[in-house]
Design an enzyme around this catalytic site. Structure first.
Site, PDB file in Angstrom:
ATOM      1  CB  SER A 265      -0.911   0.095   1.193  1.00  0.00           C
ATOM      2  OG  SER A 265      -1.332   1.400   1.456  1.00  0.00           O
TER       3      SER A 265
ATOM      4  CG  HIS B 290      -3.947  -1.684  -1.766  1.00  0.00           C
ATOM      5  ND1 HIS B 290      -4.850  -2.299  -1.719  1.00  0.00           N
ATOM      6  CD2 HIS B 290      -4.040  -0.815  -0.571  1.00  0.00           C
ATOM      7  CE1 HIS B 290      -5.892  -2.108  -1.119  1.00  0.00           C
ATOM      8  NE2 HIS B 290      -5.317  -1.040  -0.262  1.00  0.00           N
TER       9      HIS B 290
ATOM     10  CG  ASP C  11      -5.069   2.412   0.840  1.00  0.00           C
ATOM     11  OD1 ASP C  11      -6.018   1.661   0.729  1.00  0.00           O
ATOM     12  OD2 ASP C  11      -3.879   2.226   1.217  1.00  0.00           O
TER      13      ASP C  11
ATOM     14  CG  MET D  74      -8.446   6.997   2.162  1.00  0.00           C
ATOM     15  SD  MET D  74      -7.463   7.234   3.862  1.00  0.00           S
ATOM     16  CE  MET D  74      -6.850   5.513   3.574  1.00  0.00           C
TER      17      MET D  74
ATOM     18  CG  HIS E  92      -9.294  -0.182  -0.364  1.00  0.00           C
ATOM     19  ND1 HIS E  92      -8.397  -0.396   0.970  1.00  0.00           N
ATOM     20  CD2 HIS E  92     -10.329  -0.025  -0.108  1.00  0.00           C
ATOM     21  CE1 HIS E  92      -9.203  -0.345   1.698  1.00  0.00           C
ATOM     22  NE2 HIS E  92     -10.649  -0.082   1.189  1.00  0.00           N
TER      23      HIS E  92
ATOM     24  CG  MET F  53     -11.365   3.171   2.108  1.00  0.00           C
ATOM     25  SD  MET F  53      -9.568   3.198   2.929  1.00  0.00           S
ATOM     26  CE  MET F  53      -8.637   3.186   1.330  1.00  0.00           C
TER      27      MET F  53
ATOM     28  CG  MET G 282     -11.338  -2.774   5.425  1.00  0.00           C
ATOM     29  SD  MET G 282      -9.875  -2.493   4.470  1.00  0.00           S
ATOM     30  CE  MET G 282      -8.979  -1.469   5.618  1.00  0.00           C
TER      31      MET G 282
ATOM     32  CG  ASP H 107      -5.979  -2.983   3.300  1.00  0.00           C
ATOM     33  OD1 ASP H 107      -4.927  -2.378   3.942  1.00  0.00           O
ATOM     34  OD2 ASP H 107      -6.571  -1.967   2.602  1.00  0.00           O
TER      35      ASP H 107
HETATM   36  C1  DX5 Z   1      -6.219   1.610   5.486  1.00  0.00           C
HETATM   37  C2  DX5 Z   1      -5.854   1.330   4.136  1.00  0.00           C
HETATM   38  C3  DX5 Z   1      -4.567   0.186   3.988  1.00  0.00           C
HETATM   39  C4  DX5 Z   1      -3.180   0.773   4.798  1.00  0.00           C
HETATM   40  C5  DX5 Z   1      -2.651  -0.279   5.325  1.00  0.00           C
HETATM   41  O1  DX5 Z   1      -7.313   2.377   5.393  1.00  0.00           O
HETATM   42  O2  DX5 Z   1      -6.812   0.682   3.412  1.00  0.00           O
HETATM   43  O3  DX5 Z   1      -4.282  -0.105   2.709  1.00  0.00           O
HETATM   44  O4  DX5 Z   1      -2.453   1.802   3.985  1.00  0.00           O
HETATM   45  O5  DX5 Z   1      -1.442   0.122   6.138  1.00  0.00           O
HETATM   46  P1  DX5 Z   1      -0.890  -0.927   7.052  1.00  0.00           P
HETATM   47  O6  DX5 Z   1      -0.210  -2.162   6.353  1.00  0.00           O
HETATM   48  O7  DX5 Z   1       0.259  -0.092   7.445  1.00  0.00           O
HETATM   49  O8  DX5 Z   1      -1.793  -1.320   8.118  1.00  0.00           O
HETATM   50 ZN    ZN Z   2      -6.333  -0.203   1.621  1.00  0.00          ZN
END
Ligand code: DX5
Ligand code: ZN
Length: 214
Positions: free
Chosen positions: A6, A31, A33, A35, A64, A66, A135, A173
């Site tokens: 990620s 990956h 993220d 947001m 991903h 969010m 998650m 994740d």
């Molecule tokens: C959290 C994200 C993850 C995050 C994981 O909302 O979806 O992808 O970056 O990070 P680690 O592996 O540090 O928990």
């Molecule tokens: Zn993620």
């Protein structure tokens, strides 16, 4: 185990090098993220940055979402041709429609469950998606602690998958590291996302990725 670093935990000041390092280090997906500061209390990256990531590597992207408005963000990211676009079940009242929209773009749809969401809630969606992302932290930030009861959920989910769509993959994740990866594998997970463990590993990203390839 397939590994998806990620980039949330990467050094954005040298993002290109970070992407190259994990790609050369043997990761299977990147990956990303997304947001929106609404569905989760954090704001990350948009298509301009993701386009730069896509240019820096031939490794397939795993986006991903969010966000509050899934459909809007699917249209925004689909032109970048990721392998997966995943969206959360908690904020979507028409998940079949969103999954179909992603598929119509030639992209694999995936559904995401927050730690408290029951796997039974998506039983009848399984035949319409290519992956379920479980998650193992509350979404929003990297570096949080793994919530172990997600492993029970993975086992239950695997049973439902075998019944409804045996080709559907399971991804996990949040809080993944070399201490919990074996249990994650035993629970039937196919793809592990890891952010802080990989990008902050004292011996470098390649060693970190190798240690998760169980
Ligand atoms: C959290 C994200 C993850 C995050 C994981 O909302 O979806 O992808 O970056 O990070 P680690 O592996 O540090 O928990
Ligand atoms: Zn993620």
């Amino acid at each position: 185990m397939l590994i998806a670093p990620s980039i949330l935990s990467a050094d954005f000041g040298k993002l290109n090098q970070e992407i190259e390092a994990v790609s050369k280090g043997g990761c299977d997906f990147i990956h990303i993220d997304v947001m929106d500061g609404n569905f989760v209390p954090n704001l990350t990256i948009g298509p301009v940055v993701v386009e730069a990531v896509a240019k820096a590597t031939s490794t397939p992207l795993d986006i991903h979402l969010m966000v509050a408005d899934n459909s809007f963000f699917v249209d925004m990211f689909a032109p970048l041709k990721p392998k997966f676009i995943s969206f959360h079940i908690e904020n979507e009242i028409h998940p079949n429609r969103v999954a179909q929209k992603i598929r119509d773009y030639g992209i694999s749809p995936a559904i995401v469950l927050n730690p408290h969401s029951r796997v039974e809630s998506i039983e009848y969606l399984l035949e319409y998606v290519d992956m379920v992302l479980l998650m193992s932290v509350n979404p929003g930030f990297g570096g949080q602690k793994f919530i172990p009861n997600v492993l029970d959920k993975a086992v239950k989910l695997k049973e439902l998958i075998l019944k409804r769509n045996p080709n559907c993959l399971i991804e996990i994740d949040g809080g993944v590291n070399d201490k919990n990866i074996n249990q994650i594998k035993e629970a039937g997970v196919d793809i592990a996302v890891a952010g802080s463990y990989i990008f902050k590993h004292p011996q470098g990203v390649e060693k970190a990725i190798k240690s998760l390839k169980v």
